[in-house]
Enzyme design. Structure first.
Site, mmCIF file in Angstrom:
data_model
loop_
_atom_site.group_PDB
_atom_site.id
_atom_site.type_symbol
_atom_site.label_atom_id
_atom_site.label_comp_id
_atom_site.label_asym_id
_atom_site.label_seq_id
_atom_site.Cartn_x
_atom_site.Cartn_y
_atom_site.Cartn_z
ATOM 1 C CE1 TYR A 74 -4.162 1.454 -0.302
ATOM 2 C CE2 TYR A 74 -3.566 2.735 1.635
ATOM 3 C CZ TYR A 74 -4.412 2.499 0.565
ATOM 4 O OH TYR A 74 -5.507 3.312 0.374
ATOM 5 C CE LYS B 114 -7.379 5.996 0.510
ATOM 6 N NZ LYS B 114 -8.416 6.753 -0.249
HETATM 7 P P1 NAD Z 1 -12.669 2.751 -8.176
HETATM 8 O O1 NAD Z 1 -11.519 2.533 -9.104
HETATM 9 O O2 NAD Z 1 -13.974 2.254 -8.579
HETATM 10 O O3 NAD Z 1 -12.778 4.304 -7.810
HETATM 11 C C1 NAD Z 1 -11.671 5.161 -7.757
HETATM 12 C C2 NAD Z 1 -12.101 6.435 -8.424
HETATM 13 O O4 NAD Z 1 -11.087 7.428 -8.353
HETATM 14 C C3 NAD Z 1 -12.415 6.225 -9.921
HETATM 15 O O5 NAD Z 1 -13.733 6.615 -10.170
HETATM 16 C C4 NAD Z 1 -11.438 7.144 -10.605
HETATM 17 O O6 NAD Z 1 -11.977 7.726 -11.782
HETATM 18 C C5 NAD Z 1 -11.230 8.181 -9.514
HETATM 19 N N1 NAD Z 1 -10.048 9.008 -9.767
HETATM 20 C C6 NAD Z 1 -8.730 8.646 -9.731
HETATM 21 N N2 NAD Z 1 -7.967 9.692 -10.108
HETATM 22 C C7 NAD Z 1 -8.813 10.721 -10.372
HETATM 23 C C8 NAD Z 1 -8.639 12.054 -10.832
HETATM 24 N N3 NAD Z 1 -7.422 12.553 -11.106
HETATM 25 N N4 NAD Z 1 -9.740 12.836 -10.995
HETATM 26 C C9 NAD Z 1 -10.971 12.344 -10.740
HETATM 27 N N5 NAD Z 1 -11.212 11.102 -10.317
HETATM 28 C C10 NAD Z 1 -10.138 10.296 -10.145
HETATM 29 O O7 NAD Z 1 -12.213 2.104 -6.800
HETATM 30 P P2 NAD Z 1 -12.862 2.180 -5.323
HETATM 31 O O8 NAD Z 1 -12.283 1.018 -4.609
HETATM 32 O O9 NAD Z 1 -14.332 2.342 -5.424
HETATM 33 O O10 NAD Z 1 -12.177 3.482 -4.725
HETATM 34 C C11 NAD Z 1 -12.903 4.577 -4.188
HETATM 35 C C12 NAD Z 1 -12.267 5.069 -2.908
HETATM 36 O O11 NAD Z 1 -12.380 4.054 -1.910
HETATM 37 C C13 NAD Z 1 -10.778 5.393 -3.025
HETATM 38 O O12 NAD Z 1 -10.492 6.545 -2.253
HETATM 39 C C14 NAD Z 1 -10.133 4.187 -2.381
HETATM 40 O O13 NAD Z 1 -8.864 4.506 -1.854
HETATM 41 C C15 NAD Z 1 -11.136 3.897 -1.290
HETATM 42 N N6 NAD Z 1 -11.054 2.565 -0.685
HETATM 43 C C16 NAD Z 1 -11.085 1.453 -1.485
HETATM 44 C C17 NAD Z 1 -11.004 0.185 -0.892
HETATM 45 C C18 NAD Z 1 -10.973 -1.075 -1.736
HETATM 46 O O14 NAD Z 1 -10.502 -2.106 -1.241
HETATM 47 N N7 NAD Z 1 -11.486 -1.053 -2.955
HETATM 48 C C19 NAD Z 1 -10.936 0.071 0.507
HETATM 49 C C20 NAD Z 1 -10.932 1.235 1.290
HETATM 50 C C21 NAD Z 1 -10.998 2.480 0.666
HETATM 51 O O1 0WE Z 2 -6.985 2.728 -1.885
HETATM 52 C C1 0WE Z 2 -6.940 1.670 -2.472
HETATM 53 C C2 0WE Z 2 -6.386 1.565 -3.860
HETATM 54 C C3 0WE Z 2 -5.991 2.889 -4.395
HETATM 55 C C4 0WE Z 2 -5.236 2.885 -5.690
HETATM 56 C C5 0WE Z 2 -5.275 1.891 -6.652
HETATM 57 C C6 0WE Z 2 -4.560 2.028 -7.830
HETATM 58 C C7 0WE Z 2 -4.498 0.950 -8.887
HETATM 59 C C8 0WE Z 2 -4.250 1.526 -10.255
HETATM 60 C C9 0WE Z 2 -4.472 4.000 -5.935
HETATM 61 N N1 0WE Z 2 -3.764 4.147 -7.066
HETATM 62 C C10 0WE Z 2 -3.807 3.195 -8.013
HETATM 63 N N2 0WE Z 2 -3.078 3.393 -9.152
HETATM 64 C C11 0WE Z 2 -3.208 2.608 -10.251
HETATM 65 O O2 0WE Z 2 -2.498 2.806 -11.268
HETATM 66 N N3 0WE Z 2 -7.374 0.554 -1.799
HETATM 67 C C12 0WE Z 2 -7.739 0.670 -0.416
HETATM 68 C C13 0WE Z 2 -7.407 -0.801 -2.407
HETATM 69 C C14 0WE Z 2 -6.126 -1.466 -2.090
HETATM 70 O O3 0WE Z 2 -5.020 -1.227 -2.822
HETATM 71 C C15 0WE Z 2 -3.974 -1.928 -2.226
HETATM 72 C C16 0WE Z 2 -4.460 -2.609 -1.108
HETATM 73 C C17 0WE Z 2 -5.836 -2.310 -1.008
HETATM 74 C C18 0WE Z 2 -6.773 -2.800 0.043
HETATM 75 C C19 0WE Z 2 -2.654 -1.989 -2.597
HETATM 76 C C20 0WE Z 2 -1.784 -2.786 -1.829
HETATM 77 C C21 0WE Z 2 -2.251 -3.453 -0.718
HETATM 78 C C22 0WE Z 2 -3.588 -3.388 -0.341
#
Ligand code: NAD
Ligand code: 0WE
Length: 262
Positions: free
Chosen positions: A157, A164
């Site tokens: 991460y 975060k």
């Molecule tokens: P997702 O890929 O569906 O959503 C991420 C969003 O970020 C996308 O809609 C993308 O277009 C947007 N984004 C990235 N760069 C951008 C930019 N420059 N301008 C505008 N939008 C931009 O994935 P998700 O898992 O739904 O992620 C949403 C949030 O939840 C993120 O903040 C992520 O860190 C957080 N989160 C995800 C998880 C997980 O395991 N999926 C867990 C905890 C928190």
């Molecule tokens: O916040 C996230 C993921 C955010 C994310 C994901 C990507 C993939 C594509 C940010 N930047 C990028 N850039 C890219 O090019 N999560 C909470 C999901 C997540 O990501 C991990 C996790 C978990 C959970 C990465 C490593 C370990 C655990």
């Protein structure tokens, strides 16, 4: 009548039907909110239009949060549809891909650090600031999405964990700044979910399996479960809650040690 009826929400961060923001939109729509959406790039536009239609919304606006002008334009355009708005959902996170694999110090760069903090943390404040005027006099609610990697070192991460941590501090500083205006600012710390943001993260399946085995509820969570808590936090039911990070992670964060045996 749902507990969000009469509320207008702007949802930033839908990229696919698996997006956490998609689950939040469905939950807020189910509670009677009126919705507007943004999309990051033209490629994502039609996906966002699909969820907008499902939620009876025809407000779909471009916004790449890397650009101040695009953040400003969202609210210029939104003011052509609505005279004000009540809820901002920020579900955006990004670090350059090379930052999210390998040892933290091996892969971290000044550029990777800056992009992660800019897109994942600053953008929440940037959107709040640009939208402040449209929220005036309405007891607004702002919500962002975070992850436990902010507090606990998590393999791969890496710099996203620092971003975060900054985002969670942003929740508290924004809550202090906007509280006197009647607005609340909160975060949801979600457990891992297989979304686009998780695609291509190595060993992500193994992480989900680990959570399924270790977490008190013995399962992962869904975007809709995050959405239901998001709807509550952004409603008047949560009128006394601000500056908080609420965990929607099936209890993972409370653990101190794995259960061994059987
Ligand atoms: P997702 O890929 O569906 O959503 C991420 C969003 O970020 C996308 O809609 C993308 O277009 C947007 N984004 C990235 N760069 C951008 C930019 N420059 N301008 C505008 N939008 C931009 O994935 P998700 O898992 O739904 O992620 C949403 C949030 O939840 C993120 O903040 C992520 O860190 C957080 N989160 C995800 C998880 C997980 O395991 N999926 C867990 C905890 C928190
Ligand atoms: O916040 C996230 C993921 C955010 C994310 C994901 C990507 C993939 C594509 C940010 N930047 C990028 N850039 C890219 O090019 N999560 C909470 C999901 C997540 O990501 C991990 C996790 C978990 C959970 C990465 C490593 C370990 C655990």
């Amino acid at each position: 009548m749902g507990f969000l009826s009469g509320k207008r929400a702007l949802i930033v961060g839908v990229a696919s039907p698996r997006s956490i923001a998609w689950g939040i939109a469905e939950a807020m729509h189910a509670q009677g909110a009126e919705l507007a959406f943004t999309y990051q790039t033209d490629k994502l536009r039609s996906r966002v239009e699909t969820i907008a239609e499902q939620c009876e919304s025809d407000i779909v606006l471009p916004c790449d949060v890397a650009y101040d002008e695009q953040i400003e334009q969202v609210f210029d355009k939104l003011s052509g549809h609505w005279d004000g708005y009540d809820i901002l959902v920020h579900s955006v996170g990004f670090a350059p891909r090379d930052q999210l694999a390998g040892d933290y110090l091996d892969v971290v760069t000044r550029e990777g650090f800056q992009v992660a903090h800019d897109i994942s943390s600053y953008s929440f404040a940037g959107l709040a600031k640009a939208g402040r005027e449209m929220m005036a006099g309405r007891n607004g609610a702002l919500l962002t999405l975070t992850f436990l990697g902010s507090l606990r070192a998590t393999p791969s991460y890496n710099v996203m964990g620092l971003a975060k941590a900054s985002l969670e501090a942003n929740v508290r500083y924004m809550a202090q700044s906007m509280g006197p205006l009647g607005h609340r600012v909160n975060g949801i710390s979600a457990g891992p979910i297989k979304t686009l943001a998780a695609a291509g993260i190595s060993h992500f399946r193994k992480m989900l399996e680990h959570v399924e085995n270790a977490t008190p509820l013995r399962r992962t969570i869904t975007p809709r479960e995050v959405g239901n808590v998001a709807a509550f936090l952004c409603s008047d039911l949560a009128s006394g809650v601000t500056g908080e990070i609420t965990y929607v992670d099936a209890g993972y964060n409370i653990l101190g040690m794995a259960e061994l045996g059987s």
